[in-house]
Design a protein around this motif. Structure first.
Motif, PDB file in Angstrom:
ATOM      1  N   THR A   1      -4.462  10.979  -7.109  1.00 34.40           N
ATOM      2  CA  THR A   1      -5.333  10.069  -6.358  1.00 34.40           C
ATOM      3  C   THR A   1      -6.292   9.318  -7.280  1.00 34.40           C
ATOM      4  OG1 THR A   1      -6.896  11.876  -5.953  1.00 34.40           O
ATOM      5  CG2 THR A   1      -5.251  11.425  -4.243  1.00 34.40           C
ATOM      6  N   ARG A   2      -6.014   9.331  -8.579  1.00 36.38           N
ATOM      7  CA  ARG A   2      -6.926   8.693  -9.523  1.00 36.38           C
ATOM      8  C   ARG A   2      -6.183   7.719 -10.434  1.00 36.38           C
ATOM      9  NH1 ARG A   2     -11.563  11.273  -8.762  1.00 36.38           N
ATOM     10  NH2 ARG A   2     -12.560  10.317 -10.563  1.00 36.38           N
ATOM     11  N   ASN A   3      -5.047   7.232  -9.922  1.00 38.21           N
ATOM     12  CA  ASN A   3      -4.249   6.291 -10.698  1.00 38.21           C
ATOM     13  C   ASN A   3      -4.500   4.868 -10.202  1.00 38.21           C
ATOM     14  OD1 ASN A   3      -2.521   5.912  -8.351  1.00 38.21           O
ATOM     15  ND2 ASN A   3      -1.658   7.913  -8.835  1.00 38.21           N
ATOM     16  N   ALA A   4      -3.589   3.964 -10.545  1.00 36.79           N
ATOM     17  CA  ALA A   4      -3.774   2.556 -10.179  1.00 36.79           C
ATOM     18  C   ALA A   4      -2.952   2.132  -8.972  1.00 36.79           C
ATOM     19  CB  ALA A   4      -3.440   1.664 -11.378  1.00 36.79           C
ATOM     20  N   GLY A   5      -2.146   3.045  -8.413  1.00 32.80           N
ATOM     21  CA  GLY A   5      -1.370   2.698  -7.225  1.00 32.80           C
ATOM     22  C   GLY A   5      -0.219   1.751  -7.495  1.00 32.80           C
ATOM     23  N   PHE A   6       0.459   1.934  -8.636  1.00 36.71           N
ATOM     24  CA  PHE A   6       1.625   1.117  -8.962  1.00 36.71           C
ATOM     25  C   PHE A   6       2.884   1.778  -8.421  1.00 36.71           C
ATOM     26  CE2 PHE A   6       0.574  -1.939 -12.584  1.00 36.71           C
ATOM     27  CZ  PHE A   6      -0.776  -1.975 -12.273  1.00 36.71           C
ATOM     28  N   ALA A   7       3.793   0.968  -7.895  1.00 31.97           N
ATOM     29  CA  ALA A   7       5.133   1.429  -7.531  1.00 31.97           C
ATOM     30  C   ALA A   7       6.093   0.762  -8.501  1.00 31.97           C
ATOM     31  CB  ALA A   7       5.454   1.056  -6.087  1.00 31.97           C
TER      32      ALA A   7
ATOM     33  N   ILE B   1       1.587   3.706   4.026  1.00 32.83           N
ATOM     34  CA  ILE B   1       1.071   3.917   2.673  1.00 32.83           C
ATOM     35  C   ILE B   1       0.665   2.599   2.004  1.00 32.83           C
ATOM     36  CG2 ILE B   1       2.356   6.051   2.347  1.00 32.83           C
ATOM     37  CD1 ILE B   1       4.418   4.433   0.716  1.00 32.83           C
ATOM     38  N   ASP B   2       0.536   1.537   2.807  1.00 25.07           N
ATOM     39  CA  ASP B   2       0.161   0.214   2.282  1.00 25.07           C
ATOM     40  C   ASP B   2       1.099  -0.241   1.169  1.00 25.07           C
ATOM     41  OD1 ASP B   2      -1.898   0.342   4.055  1.00 25.07           O
ATOM     42  OD2 ASP B   2      -3.502   0.488   2.576  1.00 25.07           O
ATOM     43  N   PHE B   3       2.385   0.017   1.324  1.00 25.25           N
ATOM     44  CA  PHE B   3       3.324  -0.436   0.301  1.00 25.25           C
ATOM     45  C   PHE B   3       3.442  -1.953   0.360  1.00 25.25           C
ATOM     46  CE2 PHE B   3       7.378  -1.759  -1.385  1.00 25.25           C
ATOM     47  CZ  PHE B   3       7.415  -1.081  -2.594  1.00 25.25           C
ATOM     48  N   ASP B   4       3.306  -2.579  -0.796  1.00 24.55           N
ATOM     49  CA  ASP B   4       3.352  -4.036  -0.882  1.00 24.55           C
ATOM     50  C   ASP B   4       4.383  -4.424  -1.940  1.00 24.55           C
ATOM     51  OD1 ASP B   4       2.956  -6.749  -1.067  1.00 24.55           O
ATOM     52  OD2 ASP B   4       0.840  -6.635  -1.627  1.00 24.55           O
ATOM     53  N   PRO B   5       5.512  -5.023  -1.549  1.00 26.88           N
ATOM     54  CA  PRO B   5       6.534  -5.434  -2.523  1.00 26.88           C
ATOM     55  C   PRO B   5       6.135  -6.721  -3.239  1.00 26.88           C
ATOM     56  CG  PRO B   5       7.229  -6.058  -0.329  1.00 26.88           C
ATOM     57  CD  PRO B   5       5.911  -5.318  -0.152  1.00 26.88           C
ATOM     58  N   CYS B   6       4.994  -6.674  -3.892  1.00 29.83           N
ATOM     59  CA  CYS B   6       4.376  -7.876  -4.472  1.00 29.83           C
ATOM     60  C   CYS B   6       4.993  -8.288  -5.798  1.00 29.83           C
ATOM     61  CB  CYS B   6       2.878  -7.647  -4.651  1.00 29.83           C
ATOM     62  SG  CYS B   6       2.475  -6.143  -5.564  1.00 29.83           S
ATOM     63  N   GLY B   7       5.858  -7.443  -6.356  1.00 29.94           N
ATOM     64  CA  GLY B   7       6.461  -7.766  -7.643  1.00 29.94           C
ATOM     65  C   GLY B   7       5.670  -7.199  -8.804  1.00 29.94           C
ATOM     66  N   GLY B   8       6.382  -6.934  -9.884  1.00 28.33           N
ATOM     67  CA  GLY B   8       5.752  -6.461 -11.112  1.00 28.33           C
ATOM     68  C   GLY B   8       5.914  -7.492 -12.212  1.00 28.33           C
TER      69      GLY B   8
ATOM     70  N   ASN C   1       9.469  -8.867 -12.425  1.00 26.06           N
ATOM     71  CA  ASN C   1      10.410  -7.913 -11.840  1.00 26.06           C
ATOM     72  C   ASN C   1      10.119  -7.884 -10.349  1.00 26.06           C
ATOM     73  OD1 ASN C   1      11.775  -5.703 -10.842  1.00 26.06           O
ATOM     74  ND2 ASN C   1      11.054  -4.265 -12.403  1.00 26.06           N
ATOM     75  N   ARG C   2      10.978  -8.503  -9.562  1.00 25.79           N
ATOM     76  CA  ARG C   2      10.736  -8.629  -8.120  1.00 25.79           C
ATOM     77  C   ARG C   2      10.866  -7.297  -7.366  1.00 25.79           C
ATOM     78  NH1 ARG C   2      10.740 -14.033  -6.600  1.00 25.79           N
ATOM     79  NH2 ARG C   2      11.702 -15.490  -8.082  1.00 25.79           N
ATOM     80  N   LEU C   3      11.388  -6.274  -8.008  1.00 30.83           N
ATOM     81  CA  LEU C   3      11.668  -5.016  -7.326  1.00 30.83           C
ATOM     82  C   LEU C   3      10.500  -4.031  -7.346  1.00 30.83           C
ATOM     83  CD1 LEU C   3      15.312  -4.418  -8.621  1.00 30.83           C
ATOM     84  CD2 LEU C   3      14.561  -5.575  -6.537  1.00 30.83           C
ATOM     85  N   GLU C   4       9.443  -4.351  -8.051  1.00 33.65           N
ATOM     86  CA  GLU C   4       8.296  -3.445  -8.119  1.00 33.65           C
ATOM     87  C   GLU C   4       7.227  -3.860  -7.108  1.00 33.65           C
ATOM     88  OE1 GLU C   4       8.495  -1.673 -12.603  1.00 33.65           O
ATOM     89  OE2 GLU C   4       7.206  -3.419 -12.295  1.00 33.65           O
ATOM     90  N   GLY C   5       6.200  -3.025  -6.975  1.00 31.26           N
ATOM     91  CA  GLY C   5       5.149  -3.329  -6.019  1.00 31.26           C
ATOM     92  C   GLY C   5       3.957  -2.418  -6.191  1.00 31.26           C
ATOM     93  N   ALA C   6       3.177  -2.299  -5.128  1.00 32.40           N
ATOM     94  CA  ALA C   6       1.959  -1.504  -5.146  1.00 32.40           C
ATOM     95  C   ALA C   6       1.893  -0.662  -3.885  1.00 32.40           C
ATOM     96  CB  ALA C   6       0.736  -2.426  -5.242  1.00 32.40           C
ATOM     97  N   LEU C   7       1.097   0.382  -3.937  1.00 34.88           N
ATOM     98  CA  LEU C   7       0.873   1.218  -2.756  1.00 34.88           C
ATOM     99  C   LEU C   7      -0.513   1.838  -2.844  1.00 34.88           C
ATOM    100  CD1 LEU C   7       1.234   4.244  -4.079  1.00 34.88           C
ATOM    101  CD2 LEU C   7       3.635   3.867  -3.622  1.00 34.88           C
ATOM    102  N   HIS C   8      -0.893   2.524  -1.763  1.00 30.15           N
ATOM    103  CA  HIS C   8      -2.203   3.183  -1.692  1.00 30.15           C
ATOM    104  C   HIS C   8      -1.994   4.661  -2.012  1.00 30.15           C
ATOM    105  CE1 HIS C   8      -5.989   4.714  -0.221  1.00 30.15           C
ATOM    106  NE2 HIS C   8      -6.394   3.512   0.155  1.00 30.15           N
ATOM    107  N   SER C   9      -2.407   5.079  -3.198  1.00 33.68           N
ATOM    108  CA  SER C   9      -2.145   6.447  -3.649  1.00 33.68           C
ATOM    109  C   SER C   9      -2.765   7.482  -2.722  1.00 33.68           C
ATOM    110  CB  SER C   9      -2.679   6.644  -5.068  1.00 33.68           C
ATOM    111  OG  SER C   9      -2.061   5.759  -5.963  1.00 33.68           O
ATOM    112  N   GLY C  10      -3.963   7.220  -2.245  1.00 34.52           N
ATOM    113  CA  GLY C  10      -4.617   8.168  -1.354  1.00 34.52           C
ATOM    114  C   GLY C  10      -3.872   8.327  -0.043  1.00 34.52           C
ATOM    115  N   LYS C  11      -3.420   7.208   0.533  1.00 26.56           N
ATOM    116  CA  LYS C  11      -2.683   7.281   1.796  1.00 26.56           C
ATOM    117  C   LYS C  11      -1.325   7.957   1.611  1.00 26.56           C
ATOM    118  CE  LYS C  11      -4.927   3.405   4.131  1.00 26.56           C
ATOM    119  NZ  LYS C  11      -4.746   2.102   4.809  1.00 26.56           N
ATOM    120  N   LEU C  12      -0.691   7.734   0.466  1.00 25.28           N
ATOM    121  CA  LEU C  12       0.582   8.390   0.206  1.00 25.28           C
ATOM    122  C   LEU C  12       0.387   9.901   0.092  1.00 25.28           C
ATOM    123  CD1 LEU C  12       3.557   8.584  -0.495  1.00 25.28           C
ATOM    124  CD2 LEU C  12       2.991   7.929  -2.856  1.00 25.28           C
TER     125      LEU C  12
END
Length: 379
Positions: free
Chosen positions: A55-61, A104-111, A168-179
């Motif tokens: 729960t102390r990371n940056a929330g990268f997927a 989990i607030d997953f957002d396919p926003c791209g990397g 990289n269109r296949l990466e994204g972000a999420l909410h680590s705490g909610k996950l």
């Protein structure tokens, strides 16, 4: 002093005790319970909530940037690099399959990956690296274009000191705490018992089982012990190839007209940032002080925080001077080692570990947990 009711329920002998309720510990509990619904499983964690990196990371997927994967292929071989990427990629798929995007607030926003203007890497060499990786990753990602160089779009991002940009269109972000919260609720709903503020401090064999000492005034008994404390694993298993690595992070105030959205890496992943709504979350710079950052102390240091602020001002937001403040700062402890593959193995009779996620615990934990659950005995 324990009552008979407590002894026959909460403190009854367990099939498995898991040390650590971060992503790896909870995913391990999930897979063990799916495989063995009747097993009694207890997860114990030293903190009220997991306090290492989950729960102390940056929330990268994410599953790896071009420069990181090229480096890894050279160091560990292309086959091992691809095995690691496949674990990360499938782990992210598992997360979405289990919890969906909204929960989990997953957002396919791209990397994206930035290449510094001072970097000697030529456009032609970068294209060769991208071509190599796109071909190698096709069987994993299902696309022939995982990475693409988009230098022509750089002006719209407004970055400073940047020569090349890879998407990289296949990466994204999420909410680590909610996950983590969703995972915790799931395993508890499956019947897994969770003890917060309860560190596993020692263990010893006792007539076919393990007696497990804790930081609370009670001991646990179990057939098997699984250590998932990642960077803190050597406190129980001192011979493991695990080195702690502190990651420091900051978060800005809301920024009006933030010109980009997504998750970004640079400098082989040693710097990483993303938008969190209209804020900027930035972490890294550990390579500026490797020795000092090999620690389990969750402190902030002026050196790293100053490096992050300078990178923020010069690279990420060079046109926003005076338009934001730093509202949050924190740190988390990752686990590194002699190689990047997770350490998933049996270390003694009835004792297993799933640790050393190398800063990719979000993506690796589902598969690491599944692998260790398959090793653990029915006996």
């Amino acid at each position: 002093m324990v009552s008979i009711w407590e002894q026959e329920t909460f403190f009854a002998p367990q099939d498995v005790v898991i040390a650590g309720s971060g992503f790896t510990g909870l995913w391990s509990a999930y897979w063990l319970k799916k495989k063995h619904p009747s097993w009694k499983i207890t997860v114990a964690d030293r903190s009220v909530i997991p306090a290492g990196a989950s729960t102390r990371n940056a929330g990268f997927a994410c599953f790896g940037s071009v420069s990181e994967l090229v480096y890894d292929a050279g160091k560990m071989g292309a086959a091992r690099m691809l095995e690691l990427v496949a674990m990360r990629f499938r782990g992210l798929q598992q997360i979405r399959d289990c919890f969906g995007a909204d929960r989990i607030d997953f957002d396919p926003c791209g990397g994206y990956e930035l290449y510094d203007a001072a970097d000697s890497l030529s456009a032609s060499r970068l294209e060769k690296n991208i071509h190599f990786l796109n071909g190698a990753l096709k069987a994993i990602t299902g696309t022939h274009q995982t990475f693409e160089r988009i230098d022509e779009e750089l002006p719209s991002f407004g970055f400073g000191h940047t020569r090349h940009l890879v998407r990289n269109r296949l990466e994204g972000a999420l909410h680590s705490g909610k996950l983590l919260q969703a995972l915790l609720q799931t395993v508890q709903g499956m019947g897994v018992q969770v003890f917060p503020s309860t560190a596993v401090t020692a263990f010893e064999p006792r007539a076919g089982s393990l007696e497990i000492a804790t930081s609370q005034p009670f001991r646990l008994q179990a057939r098997q012990l699984l250590v998932c404390t990642n960077a803190f694993a050597r406190q129980l298993l001192p011979r493991l190839d695990v080195v702690p690595a502190r990651g420091q992070v900051l978060l800005t105030s809301p920024i009006r007209d933030l010109p980009w959205k997504g998750t970004f890496h640079s400098d082989e992943g040693f710097y990483y940032f993303r938008n969190l709504g209209d804020r900027v979350l930035l972490g890294g710079a550990r390579n500026k002080a490797f020795d000092e950052e090999e620690t389990t102390e969750m402190h902030l240091t002026p050196l790293i925080q100053n490096e992050l602020e300078a990178y923020l001002a010069q690279v990420v937001l060079p046109h926003h001077a005076g338009r934001y403040t730093i509202d949050y700062r924190w740190s988390g402890i990752m686990a590194m080692g002699g190689e990047k593959m997770p350490l998933v193995q049996q270390v003694a009779p009835g004792v297993f570990c799933a640790v050393r996620m190398s800063g990719m615990g979000v993506a690796l934990a589902p598969l690491a947990g599944q692998r260790v659950s398959e090793m653990m005995s029915d006996g």
